[in-house]
Write a protein that holds these residues in place. Structure first.
Motif, PDB file in Angstrom:
ATOM      1  N   UNK A 172      50.318  32.886  32.827  1.00 38.08           N
ATOM      2  CA  UNK A 172      49.179  33.709  32.445  1.00 38.08           C
ATOM      3  C   UNK A 172      48.036  33.492  33.434  1.00 38.08           C
ATOM      4  N   UNK A 173      47.186  34.494  33.530  1.00 36.11           N
ATOM      5  CA  UNK A 173      45.961  34.367  34.322  1.00 36.11           C
ATOM      6  C   UNK A 173      44.800  34.861  33.472  1.00 36.11           C
ATOM      7  N   UNK A 174      43.684  34.131  33.565  1.00 37.70           N
ATOM      8  CA  UNK A 174      42.522  34.507  32.755  1.00 37.70           C
ATOM      9  C   UNK A 174      41.241  34.226  33.527  1.00 37.70           C
ATOM     10  N   UNK A 175      40.325  35.187  33.499  1.00 39.51           N
ATOM     11  CA  UNK A 175      38.978  34.957  34.004  1.00 39.51           C
ATOM     12  C   UNK A 175      37.978  35.394  32.933  1.00 39.51           C
ATOM     13  N   UNK A 183      48.691  40.882  43.189  1.00 38.71           N
ATOM     14  CA  UNK A 183      47.567  41.758  43.535  1.00 38.71           C
ATOM     15  C   UNK A 183      46.641  41.993  42.340  1.00 38.71           C
ATOM     16  N   UNK A 184      47.178  41.944  41.137  1.00 36.68           N
ATOM     17  CA  UNK A 184      46.315  42.059  39.951  1.00 36.68           C
ATOM     18  C   UNK A 184      45.324  40.901  39.909  1.00 36.68           C
ATOM     19  N   UNK A 226      41.176  41.316  40.751  1.00 35.87           N
ATOM     20  CA  UNK A 226      40.134  40.857  39.822  1.00 35.87           C
ATOM     21  C   UNK A 226      39.126  39.944  40.522  1.00 35.87           C
ATOM     22  N   UNK A 227      39.492  39.484  41.757  1.00 38.30           N
ATOM     23  CA  UNK A 227      38.598  38.672  42.583  1.00 38.30           C
ATOM     24  C   UNK A 227      38.052  39.462  43.780  1.00 38.30           C
ATOM     25  N   UNK A 264      41.147  30.107  50.378  1.00 32.64           N
ATOM     26  CA  UNK A 264      39.950  30.079  49.537  1.00 32.64           C
ATOM     27  C   UNK A 264      40.341  29.939  48.072  1.00 32.64           C
ATOM     28  N   UNK A 265      39.395  29.464  47.288  1.00 38.66           N
ATOM     29  CA  UNK A 265      39.595  29.351  45.843  1.00 38.66           C
ATOM     30  C   UNK A 265      39.370  30.699  45.181  1.00 38.66           C
TER      31      UNK A 265
END
Length: 480
Positions: free
Chosen positions: A90-93, A225-226, A230-231, A251-252
């Motif tokens: 999962x990815x979350x921001x 790419x998703x 988002x970044x 980079x972070x």
């Protein structure tokens, strides 16, 4: 005396006609039935060392026995990794949460380690850290306790013309990441390639170094790419920038990834090749051998639900070995030379089974007149017989028999690869049977029986039978 001589000649002629015509006995139905069984989910993608691979071995043993042949196992040890449930990525921001699905959005590397992570992510370009070349994607970037995203493949360009990139396998890049403190790695194929690699099942790794016990994911370009979008980054543009300047751009990223992977790694797991022999009928030539081989293994199952059927790769080749054994067992008088039918383990791990067989051959290697390899032979549109430039006389026997088949192309190759390679290195002449345009579903979940070209599969098996028959009934040798 003349009458007796004529009778003998007549019997030989009748046998010759009977043997030649047996190519018509090659059964499309039996070939396809064998493919369907070997591709079943209960065999779990036939990863060498797995329960599913053992079921495939037992199936083949029963087949050989039903043809009146005694089969033998040839046991050896290899790395093995069982990828268990759960599989979470999962990815979350601050703005959104993305839940990715295994088999659709990502696949695990076959030798992935375990880990339950909820941490930061860092993009590290090609994942290379080579101080000799003065190129380091990890320079000045903190990845300790984090997950890195890197391109799976190396750059097309090089720093200089003499030194090659050394991080060839994903395991090499995982070890580099781990040595810098990373606790997980996500691979993505290079998006700017003409045909970017799909997320594939693969157990091909650098076995000279130990397993890197961190989660190792291969995600689709769309999935990565998703995260990048988002970044406010674009993965294609990033690759273009790195390639143009030949300098790192690490980079972070904002947000966190949650990864939960559970694996059971075994450093030395038993597996087996399987072979059976039909002894030749000639008192002298029966001590000479023709080996017919195909790998039985494929790339397994992940988290129970995602499995790779391996219908074309290489249930097709295995089915052909079994069918050739059946048809040759119908001979009233066996061919002059002996024939060894062998199913190799661990081709997907780097041709380990064929290497082991060639180096531990159950018959004297000097008595093996040729080896025919069958790999990915039931998808596509025509027949290609490789190694012809190395062994033109052997290849011409196949080409001559094409008059019965009419599907073999005129082109060939000047190299002996895949499971044929180990035998070539032992000084054994080889042919490698394959079909053209065969790799559409290579190492994908879509390599199913529904993609099989049944008529083509029968034709290539018939060609293999006729070529084998000719080689087994001559006293010629074929080293060029």
């Amino acid at each position: 005396m003349k009458v007796t001589h004529l009778i003998i000649l007549f019997i030989i002629f009748q046998y010759s006609c009977f043997s030649q015509d047996l190519y018509k006995e090659v059964s499309e139905k039996k070939l396809f039935e064998n493919i369907k069984y070997l591709s079943k989910k209960e065999l779990g993608g036939r990863l060498s060392g797995s329960i599913g691979y053992e079921k495939a071995l037992q199936f083949a043993e029963k087949q050989f026995k039903s043809y009146g042949l005694k089969s033998e196992r040839q046991n050896f040890l290899l790395e093995f990794n069982d990828i268990l449930k759960p599989a979470v990525f999962q990815y979350e921001n601050e703005q959104e949460k993305m839940d990715f699905k295994i088999g659709k959005d990502y696949i695990l590397r076959c030798f992935s380690g375990s880990g339950n992570l909820n941490t930061d992510i860092v993009f590290c370009g090609y994942g290379i850290s080579n101080h000799e070349l003065g190129y380091d994607d990890y320079f000045g970037i903190d990845v300790k306790g984090k997950v890195v995203i890197v391109f799976k493949q190396n750059p097309e360009w090089e720093i200089n013309d003499t030194t090659k990139w050394t991080a060839i396998y994903p395991r090499d890049k995982a070890l580099i990441a781990f040595s810098h403190g990373a606790i997980g790695i996500i691979f993505v194929s290079k998006p700017n390639d003409a045909n970017p690699q799909s997320i594939i099942g693969s157990s091909m790794e650098n076995h000279s170094i130990d397993q890197v016990n961190i989660p190792q994911i291969h995600a689709t370009i769309e999935t990565i790419n998703k995260i990048f979008e988002s970044n406010n980054f674009d993965i294609k543009a990033l690759q273009s920038d790195i390639d143009k300047n030949k300098t790192p751009k690490s980079f972070a990223l904002k947000g966190k990834v949650k990864i939960n992977i559970n694996t059971n790694y075994v450093k030395q797991q038993p597996t087996s090749n399987l072979y059976a022999i039909i002894e030749g009928s000639d008192s002298l030539l029966k001590n000479e051998y023709l080996i017919l081989g195909a790998h039985l293994d494929h790339v397994g199952v992940q988290a129970e639900d995602v499995y790779f059927p391996g219908a074309n790769d290489n249930a097709s080749g295995s089915a052909t070995i079994l069918e050739l054994a059946r048809v040759f067992s119908l001979h009233k008088i066996k061919p002059k030379r002996s024939i060894i039918f062998v199913l190799f383990a661990a081709e997907e791990n780097g041709m380990l089974g064929s290497k082991y067989f060639a180096e531990n051959c159950p018959v004297p290697v000097k008595n093996v007149v040729s080896m025919f390899n069958f790999d990915c032979i039931a998808h596509g549109d025509s027949i290609l017989v490789r190694c012809g430039e190395l062994f033109p006389e052997l290849w011409n026997i196949a080409k001559e028999n094409n008059k019965y088949i009419n599907m073999m192309v005129d082109k060939t190759t000047n190299s002996s690869v895949a499971d044929a390679e180990a035998f070539f290195k032992e000084g054994i002449p080889t042919l490698y049977f394959v079909t053209t345009n065969t790799y559409t579903h290579l190492h994908l979940q879509t390599d199913t029986p529904e993609t099989i070209n049944k008529q083509l599969h029968r034709k290539i098996t018939q060609l293999a039978y006729l070529t084998t028959l000719n080689v087994a009934n001559t006293n010629k040798t074929f080293w060029h």
